[in-house]
Design a protein around this motif. Structure first.
Motif, PDB file in Angstrom:
ATOM      1  N   VAL A 160       0.858  -1.188   0.000  1.00 43.85           N
ATOM      2  CA  VAL A 160       0.000   0.000   0.000  1.00 43.85           C
ATOM      3  C   VAL A 160       0.894   1.239   0.000  1.00 43.85           C
ATOM      4  CG1 VAL A 160      -1.753   1.280   1.307  1.00 43.85           C
ATOM      5  CG2 VAL A 160      -1.780  -1.232   1.289  1.00 43.85           C
ATOM      6  N   GLY A 162       2.697   4.582   0.933  1.00 41.75           N
ATOM      7  CA  GLY A 162       2.909   5.086   2.282  1.00 41.75           C
ATOM      8  C   GLY A 162       1.894   6.108   2.731  1.00 41.75           C
ATOM      9  N   GLN A 193      -1.299   4.397   4.085  1.00 37.99           N
ATOM     10  CA  GLN A 193      -1.201   3.283   5.030  1.00 37.99           C
ATOM     11  C   GLN A 193      -1.924   3.581   6.330  1.00 37.99           C
ATOM     12  OE1 GLN A 193       2.978   2.387   5.485  1.00 37.99           O
ATOM     13  NE2 GLN A 193       3.201   1.739   3.359  1.00 37.99           N
ATOM     14  N   TYR A 197      -0.869  -0.929   9.694  1.00 42.17           N
ATOM     15  CA  TYR A 197      -0.058  -1.387   8.563  1.00 42.17           C
ATOM     16  C   TYR A 197       1.313  -0.720   8.589  1.00 42.17           C
ATOM     17  CZ  TYR A 197       0.988  -2.493   3.627  1.00 42.17           C
ATOM     18  OH  TYR A 197       1.556  -2.939   2.460  1.00 42.17           O
ATOM     19  N   ALA A 198       1.318   0.595   8.792  1.00 45.38           N
ATOM     20  CA  ALA A 198       2.583   1.334   8.819  1.00 45.38           C
ATOM     21  C   ALA A 198       3.484   0.836   9.937  1.00 45.38           C
ATOM     22  CB  ALA A 198       2.316   2.828   8.983  1.00 45.38           C
ATOM     23  N   CYS A 227       1.271   8.552   8.732  1.00 38.63           N
ATOM     24  CA  CYS A 227      -0.178   8.427   8.654  1.00 38.63           C
ATOM     25  C   CYS A 227      -0.922   9.755   8.747  1.00 38.63           C
ATOM     26  CB  CYS A 227      -0.676   7.458   9.726  1.00 38.63           C
ATOM     27  SG  CYS A 227      -0.056   5.776   9.493  1.00 38.63           S
ATOM     28  N   GLN A 260      -6.670  -1.896   7.380  1.00 37.41           N
ATOM     29  CA  GLN A 260      -6.214  -1.190   6.182  1.00 37.41           C
ATOM     30  C   GLN A 260      -7.366  -0.936   5.217  1.00 37.41           C
ATOM     31  OE1 GLN A 260      -2.937   0.116   5.381  1.00 37.41           O
ATOM     32  NE2 GLN A 260      -4.436   1.140   4.072  1.00 37.41           N
TER      33      GLN A 260
END
Length: 253
Positions: A101, A103, A106, A110-111, A135, A166
């Motif tokens: 995904v 950046g 994200q 997820y990040a 984010c 996500q």
């Protein structure tokens, strides 16, 4: 032959100073891989790094002059070589990735996993800081619109909890009208470069194209537009329609 004035000058003055790439990198407090890329002409350093390299090589400003000469060839003004400045000046960006995904889109969950994998020695505090910066970036750019093209497996291949987090994050952004998501369907391959591409359109009408690499963001020269357009077109051709992409994400929540 070195591919540009700065690459040629850096190689010349490093050798005249008697340094290996690693020795110069250590003295200038940059990575050896960065020095290697700069000498190959694969990327261009920021001004503060050029000043450090010039000082360590005792080049008396000649490296800085070569850097200015090379920058004038790229077609981008000096301010536009900083990604944060580009994002602030942009009104639309097309993001194309062949795996994960992008950046900017994200979810925090997820990040966190991305940064944990890339920086296994980072403290929990450092991870949290990196996640927050990534984010919250799109929220800090209220005039920027995003079209993102990436594989459905980037979300569908995650654990159930990450899938849901996500997918909900992407759907929330899609609802704002600022983000368009186009997913390459399961079972297909995106024949695009491995490194993510970012095609920015500025409010002035100019375009700036960047690509993410392990060693940092690389700005492509102004003549790369036609090639990148072909890549973006190929990626969009592979992807599902927007409605189908959102329907798939909803199935994961």
């Amino acid at each position: 032959m070195p591919p540009n004035p700065f690459a040629e000058a850096l190689t010349q003055y490093r050798e005249l100073a008697g340094f290996t790439q690693t020795q110069l990198a250590n003295r200038a407090r940059v990575s050896t891989s960065s020095v290697n890329r700069w000498e190959k002409g694969l990327s261009i350093p920021k001004r503060d790094n050029v000043e450090k390299l010039d000082r360590e090589c005792e080049a008396s400003g000649r490296l800085l002059a070569a850097w200015r000469a090379q920058n004038s060839r790229t077609g981008w003004p000096e301010w536009a070589r900083d990604l944060a400045s580009i994002e602030t000046a942009a009104r639309h960006v097309t993001l194309v990735t062949s795996a994960g995904v992008p950046g900017m889109l994200q979810a925090p969950e997820y990040a966190t996993e991305v940064f944990r994998a890339g920086s296994p020695m980072a403290s929990a505090e450092d991870l949290a800081s990196l996640v927050t910066l990534r984010c919250e970036r799109l929220s800090a750019l209220p005039e920027l619109r995003v079209t993102a093209v990436f594989p459905a497996t980037a979300v569908g291949g995650l654990s159930p909890s990450l899938q849901s987090a996500q997918a909900k994050h992407l759907l929330a952004w899609a609802e704002t009208g600022r983000v368009t998501v186009c997913l390459a369907p399961l079972g297909t391959s995106m024949i695009v470069p491995v490194a993510p591409l970012m095609n920015y359109r500025l409010r002035s009408g100019e375009r700036i194209i960047a690509s993410d690499h392990a060693d940092g963001t690389v700005l492509l020269t102004a003549d790369a537009t036609e090639r990148v357009d072909a890549v973006v077109t190929a990626a969009l051709t592979t992807a599902l329609p927007v409605a189908s992409s959102l329907e798939y994400l909803e199935s994961l929540t």
